[in-house]
Design a protein around this motif. Structure first.
Motif, short mmCIF file in Angstrom:
data_model
loop_
_atom_site.label_atom_id
_atom_site.label_comp_id
_atom_site.label_asym_id
_atom_site.label_seq_id
_atom_site.Cartn_x
_atom_site.Cartn_y
_atom_site.Cartn_z
N ARG A 1 9.72 1.98 2.20
CA ARG A 1 9.12 0.83 1.29
C ARG A 1 10.26 0.39 0.38
O ARG A 1 10.94 1.18 -0.28
CB ARG A 1 7.91 0.91 0.64
CG ARG A 1 6.79 0.88 1.50
CD ARG A 1 6.26 1.68 2.51
NE ARG A 1 5.12 1.71 3.19
CZ ARG A 1 4.63 2.29 4.15
NH1 ARG A 1 5.18 3.39 4.43
NH2 ARG A 1 3.46 2.17 4.71
N ARG A 2 10.17 -1.00 -0.03
CA ARG A 2 10.93 -1.49 -1.33
C ARG A 2 9.60 -1.63 -2.21
O ARG A 2 8.62 -1.81 -1.84
CB ARG A 2 11.48 -2.80 -0.82
CG ARG A 2 12.70 -2.86 0.02
CD ARG A 2 13.27 -4.07 0.25
NE ARG A 2 12.51 -5.06 0.78
CZ ARG A 2 12.71 -5.69 2.04
NH1 ARG A 2 13.84 -5.35 2.43
NH2 ARG A 2 11.74 -6.16 2.68
N VAL B 1 9.74 -3.36 7.08
CA VAL B 1 9.87 -2.92 5.95
C VAL B 1 8.66 -3.46 4.99
O VAL B 1 8.50 -4.79 4.81
CB VAL B 1 11.23 -3.12 5.23
CG1 VAL B 1 11.20 -2.27 3.91
CG2 VAL B 1 12.27 -2.62 6.04
N ARG B 2 7.83 -2.85 4.58
CA ARG B 2 6.67 -3.15 3.81
C ARG B 2 7.31 -3.11 2.29
O ARG B 2 7.84 -2.30 1.89
CB ARG B 2 5.47 -2.35 4.00
CG ARG B 2 5.06 -2.61 5.34
CD ARG B 2 3.59 -2.03 5.42
NE ARG B 2 3.06 -2.40 6.67
CZ ARG B 2 2.24 -3.22 7.01
NH1 ARG B 2 1.71 -3.92 6.07
NH2 ARG B 2 1.63 -3.59 8.18
N ASN B 3 6.47 -4.01 1.47
CA ASN B 3 6.94 -4.01 0.15
C ASN B 3 5.84 -3.81 -0.73
O ASN B 3 4.58 -4.21 -0.18
CB ASN B 3 7.36 -5.51 -0.36
CG ASN B 3 8.54 -5.83 0.46
OD1 ASN B 3 9.62 -5.12 0.64
ND2 ASN B 3 8.57 -7.06 1.25
N ALA B 4 5.87 -2.95 -1.76
CA ALA B 4 4.93 -2.81 -2.49
C ALA B 4 5.21 -2.96 -4.06
O ALA B 4 6.16 -3.09 -4.64
CB ALA B 4 4.68 -1.16 -2.69
N LEU C 1 6.58 6.14 -1.98
CA LEU C 1 6.82 4.96 -1.15
C LEU C 1 8.08 4.69 -0.67
O LEU C 1 8.34 4.12 0.31
CB LEU C 1 6.60 3.82 -2.17
CG LEU C 1 4.90 3.76 -2.30
CD1 LEU C 1 4.51 2.62 -3.53
CD2 LEU C 1 4.09 3.01 -1.09
N ASP D 1 2.87 -6.22 0.46
CA ASP D 1 1.84 -5.46 1.32
C ASP D 1 1.06 -4.51 0.66
O ASP D 1 -0.12 -4.40 1.48
CB ASP D 1 2.52 -4.95 2.53
CG ASP D 1 3.51 -6.01 3.40
OD1 ASP D 1 3.02 -7.12 3.93
OD2 ASP D 1 4.89 -5.62 3.30
#
Length: 113
Positions: free
Chosen positions: A31-32, A6-9, A26, A82
């Protein structure tokens, strides 16, 4: 079994129209998202609507000291970051803004030629 990443933004200007659209895209992609905006009420309402995959941080990106503290305000569940989408509008009511007194930005017509 493959581990799901899980990519974070972080999205600045998250409570505005474009920020909301970016955040929703997103989230739909898994994404979170850390929501950053200077308008506390709009930010609170938007975060409540978006749910637990978001984390709101009220912050004015024209305040350099606040921006420097941003990484410390992000909870571990939303780290590492990320993706950064720097969407915030930095213009003042006069249509121009100064960043730490070093650089002036504004509409192209207001810049020296």
């Amino acid at each position: 079994m493959a581990e799901t990443l899980v990519r974070n933004a972080v999205v600045t200007g998250a409570a505005g129209g474009m920020g909301r659209a970016i955040t929703e895209a997103l989230l739909q992609s898994g994404r979170r998202v850390v929501l950053v905006d200077r308008d506390p009420e709009s930010l609170r309402q938007f975060a409540a609507k978006m749910g637990d995959s978001t984390f709101p941080i009220q912050l004015d990106i024209t305040d350099a000291k606040s921006v420097d503290r941003l990484p410390d305000l992000i909870p571990n569940a939303f780290k590492p970051i990320d993706i950064l989408i720097n969407n915030a509008d930095m213009t003042s009511a006069a249509g121009r803004a100064s960043i730490s007194g070093r650089q002036t930005i504004g509409p192209a017509s207001s810049r020296p030629t």
